[in-house]
Design an enzyme around this catalytic site. Sequence first.
Site, PDB file in Angstrom:
ATOM      1  N   GLY A  82       0.833  -1.198   0.000  1.00 36.98           N
ATOM      2  CA  GLY A  82       0.000   0.000   0.000  1.00 36.98           C
ATOM      3  C   GLY A  82       0.863   1.241   0.000  1.00 36.98           C
ATOM      4  O   GLY A  82       2.037   1.205   0.369  1.00 36.98           O
ATOM      5  N   MET A 130       3.265   9.885   1.643  1.00 36.31           N
ATOM      6  CA  MET A 130       4.653   9.534   1.403  1.00 36.31           C
ATOM      7  C   MET A 130       5.034   8.185   1.997  1.00 36.31           C
ATOM      8  O   MET A 130       6.135   7.701   1.788  1.00 36.31           O
ATOM      9  CB  MET A 130       5.565  10.618   1.975  1.00 36.31           C
ATOM     10  CG  MET A 130       5.639  11.832   1.081  1.00 36.31           C
ATOM     11  SD  MET A 130       6.733  13.073   1.774  1.00 36.31           S
ATOM     12  CE  MET A 130       5.760  13.647   3.137  1.00 36.31           C
ATOM     13  N   ALA A 131       4.135   7.626   2.792  1.00 37.62           N
ATOM     14  CA  ALA A 131       4.475   6.364   3.435  1.00 37.62           C
ATOM     15  C   ALA A 131       4.122   5.189   2.532  1.00 37.62           C
ATOM     16  O   ALA A 131       3.173   5.230   1.772  1.00 37.62           O
ATOM     17  CB  ALA A 131       3.742   6.231   4.757  1.00 37.62           C
ATOM     18  N   ASP A 163      -7.186   6.004  17.275  1.00 38.37           N
ATOM     19  CA  ASP A 163      -7.593   5.991  15.867  1.00 38.37           C
ATOM     20  C   ASP A 163      -8.177   4.624  15.499  1.00 38.37           C
ATOM     21  O   ASP A 163      -7.814   4.038  14.489  1.00 38.37           O
ATOM     22  CB  ASP A 163      -6.397   6.349  14.977  1.00 38.37           C
ATOM     23  CG  ASP A 163      -6.838   6.721  13.558  1.00 38.37           C
ATOM     24  OD1 ASP A 163      -8.034   7.010  13.363  1.00 38.37           O
ATOM     25  OD2 ASP A 163      -5.985   6.721  12.662  1.00 38.37           O
TER      26      ASP A 163
END
Lengths: 193, 554
Positions: free
Chosen positions: B91, B95-96, B206
């Site tokens: 995935g 930017m990750a 989260d």
Amino acid sequence: MASSAKDVTGLLVAWGAGDQAALEKLIPLVFHELRRLAKRHLGRERRGHTLQTTALVNEVYLRLVDARGVRWQDRAHFFAIASRLMRRILVDHARARNFAKRGGAARRVSLGEAALCADERSPDLIALDEALRALAAVDPRKSRVVELRFFGGMSVEETAEVLGISADTVMRDWRLAKSWLLRQIRGEARDGS
Amino acid sequence: MGPERWRRIETIYHQAQEVDLRRRVTFLTAACGSDEALRREVESLLGFDEQAHDFIESPALGTMAPPPDRDAVPSKVGRRIGPYEILALLGRGGMAEVYLARDPRLGRKVALKLLPAEFTRDADRAGRFRREARAASALNHPNIITIHEIGHDAGTHFIVTEFVEGQTLRQLMSAGRVAVPTAVSIAAQVAQALVAAHRAGIVHRDIKPENVMARPDGVVKVLDFGLAKPTERVPAGVHSQVVTLTEMRTDPGKLMGTVSYMSPEQALGERVDERTDLFSLGIMLYELTAGRQPFSGATTSEVIASTLNSDPPPLSGDAREIPAELQWILRKALRKAPDERYQSAEELLADLNALAGAAGRAARTSVSGRPTVGPGLAKAGRPRRGRLAALVALAFAAAGLAGVAAYRPFAGAGTGPHTLAVLPLTNFRPDAETDFLGFSLADAIISELGDINNLTVRPSSFVRRYRGLEVAPETAAAELNVDTLLLGSFLRDGEDLRVTAQLIQVSTKEILWRGTIDVKYDRLRAVHDRVAHEMIRGLAPTLRLDGDLPAQGN
């Protein structure tokens, strides 16, 4: 250096001094050279040789202009013209490519379809061009900021120089313009009045 | 649109950007006043910020070259980062990037997340991140994804975690709502993860479907403990391992996704504690079973406003499908005030287990004689069944259900209560200090009952007038036009409060249910909550037997 270097330099300086007629003579020269180089670049099918817009415009500039006789303001103006011309060249190119891809059938990609396959990194230039025109009607400066930055490859500072505004303002314009344009392209614009 | 108008939009837009995400609703309401169109316009633009982040950031010419073929092998595949061999891209967002990698030392597959450069540039944030990641990596729980390593290689920071093959709850839900037993099993496993994390002092902050993965065998893993916080807005979209590229590119609601699972205190930017996770889990459980979110809206601020102000619509469906206990659990988990919510993941887990246990028992006594608790659940629950049963027993005992006298299941199937009035309770020992409980307890019970399907409960305002009145049940039933009455009385003795109640079918003068509830008489609100809670628990089996009644709601 191209033989027309002196002419172009002269025209640029004259235009910088307020001679509008000089601009009319200047544009075709710049356009011709830009398109020639851009075509060469766009024709390459291999990756890894991506020429940056700034580099391309610079190349044109160096070919056309005798830098010694030009103030930096005139250079900025040259880049501003180049940005506008690049927009035309690239949008035309995108149109031609679309046309070719569809086997000559001039079916335009609808905005809806464009939105479906929209990639923020390589947007549909035709849709963007239309959206920019709409933005210019609302806020001409923001449309200029996008033109300079996206099509001209100019930095925030260069853009600020050309438009005679602060870099902060360029950033703010840039940010709002991006959201506005993306919304426009996705067809979700609402009448805010 | 005039230039004046545009300038206002612009000004408020830029001001709103300076305002913390969670305070934006308040800000916009103040800034736009009654000008709804203005607010919508600004919100609509703000709504595109996240997606516009990368938009036209690279100059046109570069992007005009043949498009980067993202289906082809990404550049890092085949390379090594630290000791890890990169196998495939799982995935990418912002930017990750998350890769499937192989740890050659142990010969196992791992997930490797390359951190955004922002982490490295901002020393403060990087430090906080490392501390949190270290704390999270100490969590050792079957329902929490294991962090193997936090490291860096040539300036690139990365996190290596267990590789989970499965799908995120978001993907699971894309096929529609999930069967109640499965949903409850998932929620219970997330609750178990939260129990462990909260004990270690880690709040997830989260919890959302993208951050929970379900393996094909039913085991659920919570991702990104202590890693990604919506308040930081860093690697939006790369919270999960297997969010596909397509999903990330086209998902317009990254921010929306985060906002939809925020607790009210989170949305208000207030201090959050463990209870925020319980709220978020409540939303997820609701969405799993309802197929929609409890707090929704067209824009992020509408979602936030709904989170702050609206009651979630009751789950609809057949009473046998949607047990009253589930409604109750959801209501409790989704209370706006943290003090009124479940106070710990243990509490919530106990109720979920009790519910799963009840479902299991019901299933056992049914056709096959074996528990049929939904796909995934059976397998997942197997190693824990002993503990689960114990927890169920414990939950019931703790809930004082032992004190509820055995109820007589309602006999006439299909003719169960349609309409119910809860009359003010009678004080066994009238005194000025506790008389008020007569009505306030009835009111609490009515509020709790409000969400049960296929049962119409008369509002408190209609029964108020029976306070302190001796009235024949038939008279009250006729006046209120109900077929059943809940009648009760209470006795306070020092620190103890005993409430007895009977559910009466007026036409047949039959007692459908009777129960006694003993609770501690301490804080008033807690007393009301407990009585109402236990009352619903006791009533639930009886009220649920009327499955032949048409479902209400939609």
